[in-house]
Design a protein around this motif. Structure first.
Motif, PDB file in Angstrom:
ATOM      1  N   THR A   1      10.471  -2.844  -4.413  1.00  0.00           N
ATOM      2  CA  THR A   1      10.389  -4.143  -5.071  1.00  0.00           C
ATOM      3  C   THR A   1      10.508  -4.016  -6.583  1.00  0.00           C
ATOM      4  OG1 THR A   1       8.893  -4.837  -3.310  1.00  0.00           O
ATOM      5  CG2 THR A   1       8.995  -6.233  -5.257  1.00  0.00           C
ATOM      6  N   LEU A   2      11.339  -4.882  -7.171  1.00  0.00           N
ATOM      7  CA  LEU A   2      11.421  -4.988  -8.627  1.00  0.00           C
ATOM      8  C   LEU A   2      10.379  -5.991  -9.100  1.00  0.00           C
ATOM      9  CD1 LEU A   2      15.255  -5.087  -9.355  1.00  0.00           C
ATOM     10  CD2 LEU A   2      13.637  -3.291  -9.989  1.00  0.00           C
TER      11      LEU A   2
ATOM     12  N   ALA B   1       7.614  -8.486 -27.081  1.00  0.00           N
ATOM     13  CA  ALA B   1       8.821  -8.052 -27.781  1.00  0.00           C
ATOM     14  C   ALA B   1      10.030  -8.010 -26.854  1.00  0.00           C
ATOM     15  CB  ALA B   1       8.594  -6.665 -28.392  1.00  0.00           C
ATOM     16  N   GLY B   2       9.827  -8.173 -25.557  1.00  0.00           N
ATOM     17  CA  GLY B   2      10.926  -8.128 -24.605  1.00  0.00           C
ATOM     18  C   GLY B   2      10.414  -8.164 -23.185  1.00  0.00           C
ATOM     19  N   ARG B   3      11.341  -7.980 -22.278  1.00  0.00           N
ATOM     20  CA  ARG B   3      11.029  -7.958 -20.844  1.00  0.00           C
ATOM     21  C   ARG B   3      11.835  -6.840 -20.194  1.00  0.00           C
ATOM     22  NH1 ARG B   3       9.312 -13.422 -18.457  1.00  0.00           N
ATOM     23  NH2 ARG B   3       8.588 -14.524 -20.279  1.00  0.00           N
ATOM     24  N   ARG B   4      11.360  -6.444 -19.023  1.00  0.00           N
ATOM     25  CA  ARG B   4      12.101  -5.471 -18.218  1.00  0.00           C
ATOM     26  C   ARG B   4      11.758  -5.709 -16.767  1.00  0.00           C
ATOM     27  NH1 ARG B   4       8.616   0.158 -18.801  1.00  0.00           N
ATOM     28  NH2 ARG B   4       6.732  -0.712 -17.885  1.00  0.00           N
ATOM     29  N   GLN B   5      12.559  -5.114 -15.900  1.00  0.00           N
ATOM     30  CA  GLN B   5      12.197  -5.067 -14.495  1.00  0.00           C
ATOM     31  C   GLN B   5      11.791  -3.628 -14.204  1.00  0.00           C
ATOM     32  OE1 GLN B   5      15.444  -6.954 -12.232  1.00  0.00           O
ATOM     33  NE2 GLN B   5      13.922  -8.565 -11.907  1.00  0.00           N
TER      34      GLN B   5
ATOM     35  N   VAL C   1       3.811  -4.022 -19.394  1.00  0.00           N
ATOM     36  CA  VAL C   1       2.719  -4.466 -18.526  1.00  0.00           C
ATOM     37  C   VAL C   1       3.288  -5.411 -17.468  1.00  0.00           C
ATOM     38  CG1 VAL C   1       2.059  -6.366 -20.070  1.00  0.00           C
ATOM     39  CG2 VAL C   1       0.390  -5.470 -18.438  1.00  0.00           C
ATOM     40  N   TYR C   2       2.796  -5.272 -16.261  1.00  0.00           N
ATOM     41  CA  TYR C   2       3.194  -6.137 -15.156  1.00  0.00           C
ATOM     42  C   TYR C   2       2.946  -7.591 -15.545  1.00  0.00           C
ATOM     43  CZ  TYR C   2       2.755  -8.390 -10.556  1.00  0.00           C
ATOM     44  OH  TYR C   2       2.860  -9.239  -9.495  1.00  0.00           O
ATOM     45  N   GLY C   3       3.973  -8.412 -15.392  1.00  0.00           N
ATOM     46  CA  GLY C   3       3.892  -9.809 -15.810  1.00  0.00           C
ATOM     47  C   GLY C   3       2.786 -10.596 -15.140  1.00  0.00           C
TER      48      GLY C   3
ATOM     49  N   GLY D   1       0.802  -1.228   0.000  1.00  0.00           N
ATOM     50  CA  GLY D   1       0.000   0.000   0.000  1.00  0.00           C
ATOM     51  C   GLY D   1       0.828   1.268   0.000  1.00  0.00           C
ATOM     52  N   ALA D   2       1.863   1.328   0.840  1.00  0.00           N
ATOM     53  CA  ALA D   2       2.711   2.529   0.884  1.00  0.00           C
ATOM     54  C   ALA D   2       3.443   2.715  -0.442  1.00  0.00           C
ATOM     55  CB  ALA D   2       3.705   2.425   2.038  1.00  0.00           C
ATOM     56  N   ASP D   3       3.835   1.617  -1.080  1.00  0.00           N
ATOM     57  CA  ASP D   3       4.502   1.704  -2.383  1.00  0.00           C
ATOM     58  C   ASP D   3       3.550   2.238  -3.448  1.00  0.00           C
ATOM     59  OD1 ASP D   3       6.835   0.753  -1.261  1.00  0.00           O
ATOM     60  OD2 ASP D   3       6.642  -1.269  -2.106  1.00  0.00           O
ATOM     61  N   ILE D   4       2.284   1.829  -3.382  1.00  0.00           N
ATOM     62  CA  ILE D   4       1.288   2.339  -4.332  1.00  0.00           C
ATOM     63  C   ILE D   4       1.145   3.847  -4.183  1.00  0.00           C
ATOM     64  CG2 ILE D   4      -1.182   2.370  -4.892  1.00  0.00           C
ATOM     65  CD1 ILE D   4      -1.221  -0.643  -4.214  1.00  0.00           C
ATOM     66  N   VAL D   5       0.998   4.298  -2.941  1.00  0.00           N
ATOM     67  CA  VAL D   5       0.816   5.734  -2.690  1.00  0.00           C
ATOM     68  C   VAL D   5       2.029   6.522  -3.185  1.00  0.00           C
ATOM     69  CG1 VAL D   5       0.565   7.481  -0.886  1.00  0.00           C
ATOM     70  CG2 VAL D   5      -0.782   5.369  -0.785  1.00  0.00           C
ATOM     71  N   ALA D   6       3.233   6.059  -2.869  1.00  0.00           N
ATOM     72  CA  ALA D   6       4.450   6.764  -3.291  1.00  0.00           C
ATOM     73  C   ALA D   6       4.593   6.743  -4.808  1.00  0.00           C
ATOM     74  CB  ALA D   6       5.675   6.144  -2.631  1.00  0.00           C
ATOM     75  N   HIS D   7       4.302   5.614  -5.431  1.00  0.00           N
ATOM     76  CA  HIS D   7       4.416   5.494  -6.883  1.00  0.00           C
ATOM     77  C   HIS D   7       3.462   6.450  -7.592  1.00  0.00           C
ATOM     78  CE1 HIS D   7       5.252   3.469 -10.697  1.00  0.00           C
ATOM     79  NE2 HIS D   7       3.957   3.536 -10.913  1.00  0.00           N
ATOM     80  N   VAL D   8       2.229   6.494  -7.144  1.00  0.00           N
ATOM     81  CA  VAL D   8       1.243   7.383  -7.756  1.00  0.00           C
ATOM     82  C   VAL D   8       1.643   8.844  -7.557  1.00  0.00           C
ATOM     83  CG1 VAL D   8      -1.153   8.185  -7.593  1.00  0.00           C
ATOM     84  CG2 VAL D   8      -0.653   5.734  -7.706  1.00  0.00           C
TER      85      VAL D   8
END
Length: 172
Positions: free
Chosen positions: A161-162, A151-155, A132-134, A34-41
């Motif tokens: 969290t990655l 076409a590829g992947r990323r982190q 898009v999140y895997g 939850g805290a990561d969601i708030v900070a990310h947004v």
């Protein structure tokens, strides 16, 4: 339900940011901290960020509005690609496409992506990319129905969290 799609201006940025926050929370609650969601947004979906994208000639922000009262219920963001792939001048990234639950099952998602295809072609673009999140199987199935292929992947980091993402591509 018939919604209205329109190109967002910088003045629409608070409405788009509100949909961005609500849709990100709706999509990732129970998956991300939850805290990561708030900070990310707060970092990535502020009204200032959307105002800058709306004012940028290399970007298009489309806002979806509810037919009764014009409340914001979805959006897309097309912009310069920022993905770990070989990028061509004809590429554009669909950085965001979200709808609120009130619009689920109404056809708004396909309408938003069709509008994004049209906007990208109007800009002279020839390929659309997106990350898009895997673990988001619902989104991945949607993109695959729209003709996207991996076409590829990323982190991608959200908080501490990655996360493993897929990068999709589709010719226009």
């Amino acid at each position: 339900m018939t919604w209205r799609l329109r190109c967002a201006s910088p003045e629409d940025a608070p409405a788009v940011a509100m949909v961005a926050a609500a849709s990100f929370l709706t999509t990732f609650a129970g998956i991300l901290d939850g805290a990561d969601i708030v900070a990310h947004v707060a970092k990535n979906s502020s009204a200032d960020r959307f105002a800058a994208w709306a004012a940028d000639a290399a970007s298009v922000v489309t806002l979806a509005e509810h037919p009764d009262g014009a409340a914001p219920i979805g959006y897309t963001l097309l912009t310069t690609p920022d993905l770990p792939l070989s990028i061509d001048a004809g590429d554009i990234e669909l950085r965001r496409i979200y709808t609120l639950p009130v619009a689920y099952g109404t056809g708004l998602g396909p309408a938003l992506i069709a509008r994004a295809f049209d906007d990208a072609r109007a800009m002279g673009r020839t390929r659309m990319l997106l990350g898009v999140y895997g673990g988001n199987d619902r989104a991945r199935r949607f993109y695959e129905r729209q003709g996207f292929t991996v076409a590829g992947r990323r982190q991608y980091q959200v908080g501490a969290t990655l996360h493993d993402d897929f990068i999709y591509a589709r010719p226009l």
